[in-house]
Design a protein around this motif. Sequence first.
Motif, PDB file in Angstrom:
ATOM      1  N   THR A 144     -10.911   9.042  -0.278  1.00 41.61           N
ATOM      2  CA  THR A 144     -10.132   7.832   0.007  1.00 41.61           C
ATOM      3  C   THR A 144     -10.209   7.471   1.489  1.00 41.61           C
ATOM      4  O   THR A 144     -10.437   6.308   1.839  1.00 41.61           O
ATOM      5  N   LEU A 155       2.109   1.594  -3.617  1.00 41.45           N
ATOM      6  CA  LEU A 155       0.999   2.019  -4.471  1.00 41.45           C
ATOM      7  C   LEU A 155       0.662   3.493  -4.224  1.00 41.45           C
ATOM      8  O   LEU A 155       0.451   4.251  -5.174  1.00 41.45           O
ATOM      9  N   ALA A 156       0.620   3.900  -2.976  1.00 45.19           N
ATOM     10  CA  ALA A 156       0.334   5.299  -2.649  1.00 45.19           C
ATOM     11  C   ALA A 156       1.401   6.220  -3.235  1.00 45.19           C
ATOM     12  O   ALA A 156       1.085   7.274  -3.801  1.00 45.19           O
ATOM     13  N   ALA A 210      -9.893  14.033  -3.395  1.00 41.12           N
ATOM     14  CA  ALA A 210      -9.520  12.627  -3.551  1.00 41.12           C
ATOM     15  C   ALA A 210      -9.038  12.048  -2.225  1.00 41.12           C
ATOM     16  O   ALA A 210      -9.363  10.903  -1.883  1.00 41.12           O
ATOM     17  N   LEU A 222       3.337   5.678  -5.847  1.00 44.49           N
ATOM     18  CA  LEU A 222       3.182   5.719  -7.303  1.00 44.49           C
ATOM     19  C   LEU A 222       2.008   6.593  -7.723  1.00 44.49           C
ATOM     20  O   LEU A 222       2.103   7.364  -8.688  1.00 44.49           O
ATOM     21  N   LEU A 223       0.894   6.484  -7.017  1.00 47.28           N
ATOM     22  CA  LEU A 223      -0.273   7.301  -7.345  1.00 47.28           C
ATOM     23  C   LEU A 223      -0.011   8.790  -7.111  1.00 47.28           C
ATOM     24  O   LEU A 223      -0.419   9.636  -7.912  1.00 47.28           O
ATOM     25  N   VAL A 224       0.684   9.117  -6.033  1.00 48.96           N
ATOM     26  CA  VAL A 224       1.031  10.520  -5.781  1.00 48.96           C
ATOM     27  C   VAL A 224       1.983  11.026  -6.864  1.00 48.96           C
ATOM     28  O   VAL A 224       1.823  12.134  -7.376  1.00 48.96           O
ATOM     29  N   LEU A 235       2.293   9.903  -9.988  1.00 50.11           N
ATOM     30  CA  LEU A 235       1.540  10.067 -11.235  1.00 50.11           C
ATOM     31  C   LEU A 235       0.632  11.296 -11.180  1.00 50.11           C
ATOM     32  O   LEU A 235       0.537  12.054 -12.151  1.00 50.11           O
ATOM     33  N   GLY A 236      -0.017  11.487 -10.050  1.00 48.54           N
ATOM     34  CA  GLY A 236      -0.896  12.640  -9.909  1.00 48.54           C
ATOM     35  C   GLY A 236      -0.157  13.955 -10.008  1.00 48.54           C
ATOM     36  O   GLY A 236      -0.620  14.899 -10.661  1.00 48.54           O
ATOM     37  N   TYR A 260       0.855  14.372 -13.803  1.00 55.03           N
ATOM     38  CA  TYR A 260      -0.262  14.730 -14.674  1.00 55.03           C
ATOM     39  C   TYR A 260      -0.915  16.050 -14.268  1.00 55.03           C
ATOM     40  O   TYR A 260      -1.486  16.747 -15.092  1.00 55.03           O
ATOM     41  N   SER A 305       0.826  -1.208   0.000  1.00 58.07           N
ATOM     42  CA  SER A 305       0.000   0.000   0.000  1.00 58.07           C
ATOM     43  C   SER A 305       0.861   1.260   0.000  1.00 58.07           C
ATOM     44  O   SER A 305       0.510   2.258  -0.629  1.00 58.07           O
ATOM     45  N   CYS A 352       2.640  19.550  -7.503  1.00 60.39           N
ATOM     46  CA  CYS A 352       2.311  18.766  -6.312  1.00 60.39           C
ATOM     47  C   CYS A 352       1.611  19.645  -5.288  1.00 60.39           C
ATOM     48  O   CYS A 352       1.255  20.786  -5.565  1.00 60.39           O
TER      49      CYS A 352
END
Length: 144
Positions: free
Chosen positions: A134, A89-90, A130, A92-94, A96-97, A100, A86, A104
């Motif tokens: 979450t 994953l967190a 988000a 990586l998502l941060v 990517l966010g 994109y 987790s 930040c």
Amino acid sequence: MSIDWMNFTPWSALAGGALIGLAAALFVAFNGRVAGISGLLGSLLARGGEGRGEKALFLLGLLLAPLLWQLFAALPVIEFQGGWLSLTLAGLLVGLGSRYGAGCTSGHGVCGISRLSPRSWVATGVFMGAGFITVFILRHLLGA
């Protein structure tokens, strides 16, 4: 909802927020650049970027701040209740966010909103929303 009054620390939070704002303001005043951490790190890792020295020193200051804090008080205990999956994953998502979203939390939330940037208002609303959703799903619907 109840407030944990033993761990409610409005004055240190206010002081920390003021220091973050001061650092961001000084960085833009002296360098003419926004102190978005993901942008600073990305441009520091890119070849041939300008202003590498001050970017490196700014990021080094972020890493050394907890060591300096330890001279005056004990660092808070860091608790992470998830596992390595987790956490990865967190992260990586941060990442990517922030890629994109063209910035930040520090770039949009601290510097962009203070400059009244409409794009930063939207980006901050999206990442805060988000986060709220979450936490609500994980804690209240899934019971995690």
